[in-house]
Design an enzyme around this catalytic site. Structure first.
Site, PDB file in Angstrom:
ATOM      1  N   TYR A 148       0.921  -1.098  -0.090  1.00  0.00           N
ATOM      2  CA  TYR A 148      -0.050  -0.034   0.009  1.00  0.00           C
ATOM      3  C   TYR A 148       0.884   1.205   0.116  1.00  0.00           C
ATOM      4  CZ  TYR A 148      -3.213   3.313   1.716  1.00  0.00           C
ATOM      5  OH  TYR A 148      -4.022   4.705   1.823  1.00  0.00           O
TER       6      TYR A 148
ATOM      7  N   ASP B 169      -0.684  -7.060   6.609  1.00  0.00           N
ATOM      8  CA  ASP B 169      -1.757  -6.149   6.495  1.00  0.00           C
ATOM      9  C   ASP B 169      -2.868  -7.270   5.615  1.00  0.00           C
ATOM     10  OD1 ASP B 169      -3.794  -4.433   5.262  1.00  0.00           O
ATOM     11  OD2 ASP B 169      -2.069  -2.959   4.948  1.00  0.00           O
TER      12      ASP B 169
HETATM   13  C1  LIG Z   1      -6.280   1.806   2.749  1.00  0.00           C
HETATM   14  C2  LIG Z   1      -5.235   1.077   3.331  1.00  0.00           C
HETATM   15  C3  LIG Z   1      -4.358   1.246   4.339  1.00  0.00           C
HETATM   16  C4  LIG Z   1      -4.399   2.633   5.120  1.00  0.00           C
HETATM   17  O1  LIG Z   1      -5.707   2.744   5.976  1.00  0.00           O
HETATM   18  P1  LIG Z   1      -6.029   4.187   6.182  1.00  0.00           P
HETATM   19  O2  LIG Z   1      -7.443   3.761   6.911  1.00  0.00           O
HETATM   20  O3  LIG Z   1      -6.634   4.891   4.805  1.00  0.00           O
HETATM   21  O4  LIG Z   1      -5.400   4.688   7.054  1.00  0.00           O
HETATM   22  C5  LIG Z   1      -3.486   0.313   4.705  1.00  0.00           C
HETATM   23  N1  LIG Z   1      -3.311  -0.801   3.905  1.00  0.00           N
HETATM   24  C6  LIG Z   1      -4.268  -1.194   3.097  1.00  0.00           C
HETATM   25  C7  LIG Z   1      -3.929  -2.286   2.177  1.00  0.00           C
HETATM   26  C8  LIG Z   1      -5.146  -0.248   2.555  1.00  0.00           C
HETATM   27  O5  LIG Z   1      -5.804  -0.428   1.598  1.00  0.00           O
END
Ligand SMILES: *Cc1c(COP(=O)(O)O)cnc(C)c1O
Length: 378
Positions: free
Chosen positions: A99, A171
């Site tokens: 990301y 993530d």
């Molecule tokens: C959007 C996203 C983030 C960050 O999240 P926010 O809520 O925008 O701070 C992190 N990892 C992934 C894979 C994302 O799609």
């Protein structure tokens, strides 16, 4: 309890009123008990803990099969707080196709503070082994990646670092706990941008971190309270409400995504489709092994810049917008939006061209979505 049941019954707070849903507890502070035992209830001050947020944390922890969860104001706040577990001088191996916001945090904030990063294709286990250093303390990854849909075999990563004191942080925003549970595969911490599928309606920002061991519970709780980027009661409520329909939304979005990926593959103006649910995708077998589904994110490359432009400008239902994971279908061009900060050379080397579009498939009727793309492409 199966995961779809856990979305609704994963954690039950005893509501004094018998309410089936959890209220939005706005109180920022709570009356103490006696002098000897100042905590009359579990609650003292809302940053430390709040009943609505606590319920959201427990539900997400239950869905991920973790020991405890922490709710943050955004996904980036969750990532930034988790990264505070590392010390200056620590080395972290990260997926190269992360990301964009995570890459920006690592490079512009954390490198300055003494963390070292090596960005590689974490799908290549030999590359991970080769990147290990004596001071390697973390492996940070996404699978599938954003936007190239590269897949990493999580248990193979775990096997590659046996005997080493290295945290695996994953993530799991794209697949959600509905389709994958990284802790069960060997990860130590799972992160979510709750802004995406967990909330699901593009009306809140949120982040979560779920830990798989008691040791990390103490450490992360301390950081969560100290840094203070906690999720508000109202947003916690929206997340809880969103999660109740997570199973239905994920199933429908995935069904749409598979149909759209197949349709795009057959379209003469589309040169390449990246969707891990397609049997031809290079990570398909690993997905079958470690996930219960493939998610609803598709990336595809058009034949020329004009087609990409037409899709972004002419679709009526599918919105040209950043973010992902909501009931509405959204489409974006990573080269100009999410990944614009990457040096051009690196972007192109990874396949993030100005003809590559990233499509977050929503839960509309799939025929309407196909029709929308067809008319846009002309
Ligand atoms: C959007 C996203 C983030 C960050 O999240 P926010 O809520 O925008 O701070 C992190 N990892 C992934 C894979 C994302 O799609």
């Amino acid at each position: 309890m199966k995961i779809d049941t856990a979305c609704i019954h994963g954690y039950k707070r005893r509501e004094p009123t018998g309410g089936i849903s959890v209220p939005i507890y706005l109180a920022s502070t709570y009356r103490h008990g006696s002098d000897e035992s100042p905590d009359a209830t579990n609650y003292v001050y809302s940053r430390i803990q709040n009943p609505t947020r606590e319920t959201a944390e427990k539900v997400v922890a239950a869905l991920e099969g973790g020991v405890e969860g922490y709710a943050f104001s955004t996904g980036m706040a969750a990532i930034a707080t988790v990264m505070e577990l590392f010390e200056p001088g620590d080395h972290i191996i990260a997926t190269q196709d992360l990301y964009g916001g995570a890459i920006r945090l690592f490079r512009t904030v954390l490198e300055k503070r003494g963390l070292e990063f090596t960005f590689i294709d974490t799908g290549d286990i030999d590359a991970i082994k080769a990147a290990l250093r004596p001071n390697t303390k973390g492996i940070y990854l996404e699978t599938p990646t954003n936007p190239m849909m590269d897949i990493t075999d999580i248990s193979a990563v775990k096997a590659a670092i046996t005997g080493r004191d290295i945290l695996i942080v994953i993530d799991n925003t794209f697949l959600t706990p509905y389709f994958m549970n990284p802790l069960a595969l060997g990860a130590d911490i799972v992160i979510h941008s709750g802004t995406k599928y967990l909330g699901g309606h593009s009306d809140t920002t949120a982040g979560f971190a779920v830990v798989g061991s008691q040791d990390l519970v103490e450490k992360l709780r301390g950081l969560h309270v100290s840094i203070g980027a906690c999720l508000s009661p109202f947003d916690s409520f929206l997340i809880l409400r969103g999660i109740k329909t997570l199973a239905l939304r994920m199933e429908k979005a995935q069904e749409n995504a598979l149909a759209l990926a197949r349709w795009l593959e057959g379209h003469p103006k589309i040169s390449k489709v990246y969707y891990p649910g397609l049997p031809g995708h290079k990570g398909h077998e690993i997905m079958n092994k470690q996930c219960r589904g493939y998610g609803a994110m598709i990336s595809f490359e058009t034949d020329c810049v004009e087609t990409a432009h037409n899709i972004l400008q002419r679709t009526q239902l599918i919105a040209y917008a950043e973010s992902l994971g909501c009931v509405n279908s959204l489409i974006t061009i990573p080269a100009l939006c999410t990944h614009e900060d990457l040096p051009e050379e690196e972007r192109l080397a990874r396949g993030i061209t100005d003809r590559l579009l990233r499509f977050s498939v929503g839960i509309e009727n799939v025929q309407d979505l196909i029709e929308d793309l067809r008319q846009a492409m002309g």
